[in-house]
Design a protein around this motif. Structure first.
Motif, short mmCIF file in Angstrom:
data_model
loop_
_atom_site.label_atom_id
_atom_site.label_comp_id
_atom_site.label_asym_id
_atom_site.label_seq_id
_atom_site.Cartn_x
_atom_site.Cartn_y
_atom_site.Cartn_z
N ALA A 29 72.85 33.14 29.43
CA ALA A 29 72.52 34.39 30.12
C ALA A 29 73.20 35.58 29.44
O ALA A 29 72.57 36.64 29.26
N ASN A 30 74.45 35.42 29.03
CA ASN A 30 75.14 36.50 28.33
C ASN A 30 74.50 36.80 26.98
O ASN A 30 74.36 37.97 26.60
N THR A 31 74.12 35.77 26.26
CA THR A 31 73.45 35.97 24.97
C THR A 31 72.14 36.72 25.18
O THR A 31 71.84 37.68 24.45
N MET A 32 71.38 36.32 26.17
CA MET A 32 70.12 37.00 26.48
C MET A 32 70.37 38.45 26.91
O MET A 32 69.60 39.35 26.56
N PHE A 33 71.45 38.68 27.65
CA PHE A 33 71.80 40.05 28.06
C PHE A 33 71.99 40.93 26.83
O PHE A 33 71.41 42.01 26.74
N TYR A 34 72.78 40.47 25.87
CA TYR A 34 73.05 41.28 24.68
C TYR A 34 71.82 41.41 23.77
O TYR A 34 71.62 42.45 23.16
N GLN A 35 70.99 40.38 23.71
CA GLN A 35 69.74 40.49 22.95
C GLN A 35 68.85 41.57 23.56
O GLN A 35 68.23 42.36 22.84
N ASN A 36 68.79 41.60 24.87
CA ASN A 36 67.97 42.60 25.54
C ASN A 36 68.54 44.01 25.42
O ASN A 36 67.79 44.98 25.40
N LEU B 226 62.92 45.77 30.91
CA LEU B 226 62.85 45.95 32.36
C LEU B 226 62.59 44.63 33.08
O LEU B 226 63.16 44.38 34.15
N ASN B 227 61.77 43.79 32.50
CA ASN B 227 61.53 42.47 33.07
C ASN B 227 62.83 41.67 33.12
O ASN B 227 63.15 41.05 34.14
N PHE B 228 63.58 41.70 32.03
CA PHE B 228 64.88 41.00 31.99
C PHE B 228 65.82 41.59 33.04
O PHE B 228 66.48 40.85 33.77
N LEU B 229 65.88 42.89 33.13
CA LEU B 229 66.74 43.57 34.10
C LEU B 229 66.40 43.11 35.52
O LEU B 229 67.29 42.74 36.29
N ASN B 230 65.14 43.11 35.85
CA ASN B 230 64.73 42.75 37.21
C ASN B 230 64.94 41.27 37.52
O ASN B 230 65.14 40.91 38.68
N MET B 231 64.91 40.43 36.51
CA MET B 231 65.12 38.99 36.71
C MET B 231 66.60 38.60 36.67
O MET B 231 66.96 37.49 37.05
N ASN B 232 67.47 39.52 36.22
CA ASN B 232 68.88 39.20 36.02
C ASN B 232 69.78 40.33 36.51
O ASN B 232 70.74 40.72 35.85
#
Length: 127
Positions: free
Chosen positions: A7-14, A77-83
């Motif tokens: 989840a952290n890796t995906m956060f920084y990728q986004n 935005l999709n990532f933000l809303n899902m996380n």
């Protein structure tokens, strides 16, 4: 890889994706924008070793040049809303600070950048 690490890796990728949007929304990515992003990551985000993922993601998108700013922003935005739980108040403040620094780094902010910054601010306030 643990779920939290992923989840952290995906956060920084986004975040890399978002900062790419800020830099390219006006149709061109300036060297000053790239340098500002690098400085912000080194000085503001470096408390977490995964922060370099921001630059990796940004650089990949910049070199690939197959993704437009609307597609990338909607994906962010999709990532933000899902996380939403990953977006703490401190992180949201730093995201806005970084986005504004990138937008202001070359000839101050233009209309396209102001619009995307306003949209980002509104979306972050929703979380």
């Amino acid at each position: 890889m643990k779920k939290e690490d992923h989840a952290n890796t995906m956060f920084y990728q986004n975040l890399g994706k978002l900062f790419y949007v800020i830099a390219c929304v006006d149709g061109i990515i300036e060297v000053d924008e790239i340098n500002t992003l690098k400085t912000m990551v080194e000085e503001e985000w470096s408390i977490n070793e995964d922060a370099l993922t921001i630059l990796d993601s940004f650089n990949w998108l910049h070199m690939d040049q197959d993704y437009d700013s609307n597609t990338c922003f909607n994906s962010f935005l999709n990532f933000l809303n899902m996380n939403k739980s990953l977006f703490t108040e401190n992180r949201k403040t730093l995201i806005l600070k970084t986005a504004n620094a990138i937008a202001s780094s070359f000839s101050n902010r233009n209309k396209s950048e102001l619009i995307i910054l306003a949209k980002l601010d509104m979306e972050l306030k929703k979380t």
